[in-house]
Design an enzyme around this catalytic site. Sequence first.
Site, short mmCIF file in Angstrom:
data_model
loop_
_atom_site.label_atom_id
_atom_site.label_comp_id
_atom_site.label_asym_id
_atom_site.label_seq_id
_atom_site.Cartn_x
_atom_site.Cartn_y
_atom_site.Cartn_z
N ARG A 53 -16.90 -12.01 -9.76
CA ARG A 53 -16.62 -12.60 -8.46
C ARG A 53 -16.92 -11.66 -7.29
O ARG A 53 -17.60 -12.02 -6.34
CB ARG A 53 -15.13 -13.01 -8.36
CG ARG A 53 -14.79 -14.28 -9.07
CD ARG A 53 -13.34 -14.24 -9.55
NE ARG A 53 -13.29 -13.38 -10.70
CZ ARG A 53 -13.45 -13.81 -11.95
NH1 ARG A 53 -13.57 -15.09 -12.18
NH2 ARG A 53 -13.47 -12.97 -12.95
N THR A 54 -16.39 -10.44 -7.38
CA THR A 54 -16.50 -9.55 -6.22
C THR A 54 -17.95 -9.12 -6.01
O THR A 54 -18.45 -9.16 -4.88
CB THR A 54 -15.59 -8.32 -6.43
OG1 THR A 54 -14.28 -8.79 -6.76
CG2 THR A 54 -15.51 -7.47 -5.18
N LYS A 81 -26.29 10.76 -16.43
CA LYS A 81 -26.76 12.12 -16.74
C LYS A 81 -25.75 13.16 -16.29
O LYS A 81 -26.03 14.34 -16.25
CB LYS A 81 -28.10 12.39 -16.06
CG LYS A 81 -29.22 11.45 -16.45
CD LYS A 81 -30.49 11.85 -15.69
CE LYS A 81 -31.61 10.85 -15.92
NZ LYS A 81 -32.72 11.06 -14.98
N ARG A 103 -17.05 -0.23 -6.06
CA ARG A 103 -15.96 -0.45 -7.02
C ARG A 103 -16.02 0.71 -8.00
O ARG A 103 -17.10 1.07 -8.50
CB ARG A 103 -16.14 -1.77 -7.76
CG ARG A 103 -15.23 -1.83 -8.99
CD ARG A 103 -15.15 -3.19 -9.58
NE ARG A 103 -14.42 -4.10 -8.69
CZ ARG A 103 -14.02 -5.31 -9.06
NH1 ARG A 103 -14.27 -5.76 -10.28
NH2 ARG A 103 -13.36 -6.09 -8.23
N HIS A 131 -7.39 -3.28 -3.61
CA HIS A 131 -8.51 -4.22 -3.59
C HIS A 131 -8.34 -5.04 -2.31
O HIS A 131 -7.97 -6.21 -2.34
CB HIS A 131 -8.43 -5.11 -4.84
CG HIS A 131 -9.67 -5.87 -5.16
ND1 HIS A 131 -10.75 -5.98 -4.29
CD2 HIS A 131 -10.02 -6.60 -6.26
CE1 HIS A 131 -11.68 -6.72 -4.85
NE2 HIS A 131 -11.27 -7.10 -6.05
N1 ASP Z 1 -10.70 -9.03 -10.53
C1 ASP Z 1 -9.52 -8.34 -10.09
C2 ASP Z 1 -9.76 -6.85 -9.99
O1 ASP Z 1 -10.89 -6.42 -10.14
C3 ASP Z 1 -8.32 -8.66 -10.92
C4 ASP Z 1 -8.43 -8.32 -12.38
O2 ASP Z 1 -9.41 -7.72 -12.83
O3 ASP Z 1 -7.49 -8.68 -13.09
O4 ASP Z 1 -8.83 -6.11 -9.74
#
Ligand code: ASP
Length: 300
Positions: A53-54, A81, A103, A131
């Site tokens: 999703r993100t 590496k 991320r 987040h």
């Molecule tokens: N997608 C969200 C996160 O990356 C929640 C999860 O992974 O449970 O934090």
Amino acid sequence: MHLLSIDSLSDAQIALILDEAARWFAWNRQPRRNAKRLDGLTVINAFFENSTRTLLSFEIAAKRLGAQVVVMQVEQSSIKKGETLEDTGRTLNAMRPDALVIRHGTSGAPETLASIMDCPVINAGDGIGEHPTQALLDAATIRQRFGRIAGLKIAICGDLRHSRVARSNIKLLHRLGAELRLAGPPSLVPNELPHAANIDEAVSGADVIMMLRVQRERMSEDLGDAPGEFLARYGLTAERLARAAPHAAIMHPGPINRGVEIEGALADDPQRSLITLQVEMGVAVRMACLDLLTAERVTA
Ligand code: ASP
């Protein structure tokens, strides 16, 4: 300006992002959408942890605003590496991006990069840290459904210990005036949240029930639960939902563990579940965030 945590946003910026997200949400439902607001800008997405999703929503958001988007292939990068995060940051910075979306599995990694990069850095999830764009999209979704956040009873339930989503949401929804109830199994409630209730109490009369994924990949020891045990003791079942307000809405940041933290049929209930609305709002909120953060560059 960077977007590293909810605390890095002023009240006015939060209000602006939520208003702009509502506007982009409607705009995104039009048949053809291409804006030029980020025309000529380059956005790098660097995801060191898995994401559906993100990652996709940041890419769609940036492209709908006219930016060029580059997705760093972490698996094929020099990180494999042994390159340090700092050196990777210096390398990315030399390519003069206009925004970096990161991320990372280590809490604080976005801050480290923000101290190196000359462009805005957006935290798309750092370990068990924060987040912030997920919390913003959750707040925008609640506002879309209820028209307000202040005064709503919002239960956040499940694996609070490992949830960066919960950490950001607790800060944001509290600031926006919601009445929060937190609940989870004792071993999954961090010490700093001693006021967590049991799930039956948390859900009683709630307007919104936000369930969290059990994040087994972040646990050193397995929970040791038998099949169905987590759902029966701590998950959202139809029986438990009956305790909530009659109009109660269900949320989950995804990915869902069906039959663990939530009964599958509840996640799919079109009257109750806001889960796909959250995903749709995710694109709109990320458009609002990218637009706000790059505004200085566009007008320069
Ligand atoms: N997608 C969200 C996160 O990356 C929640 C999860 O992974 O449970 O934090």
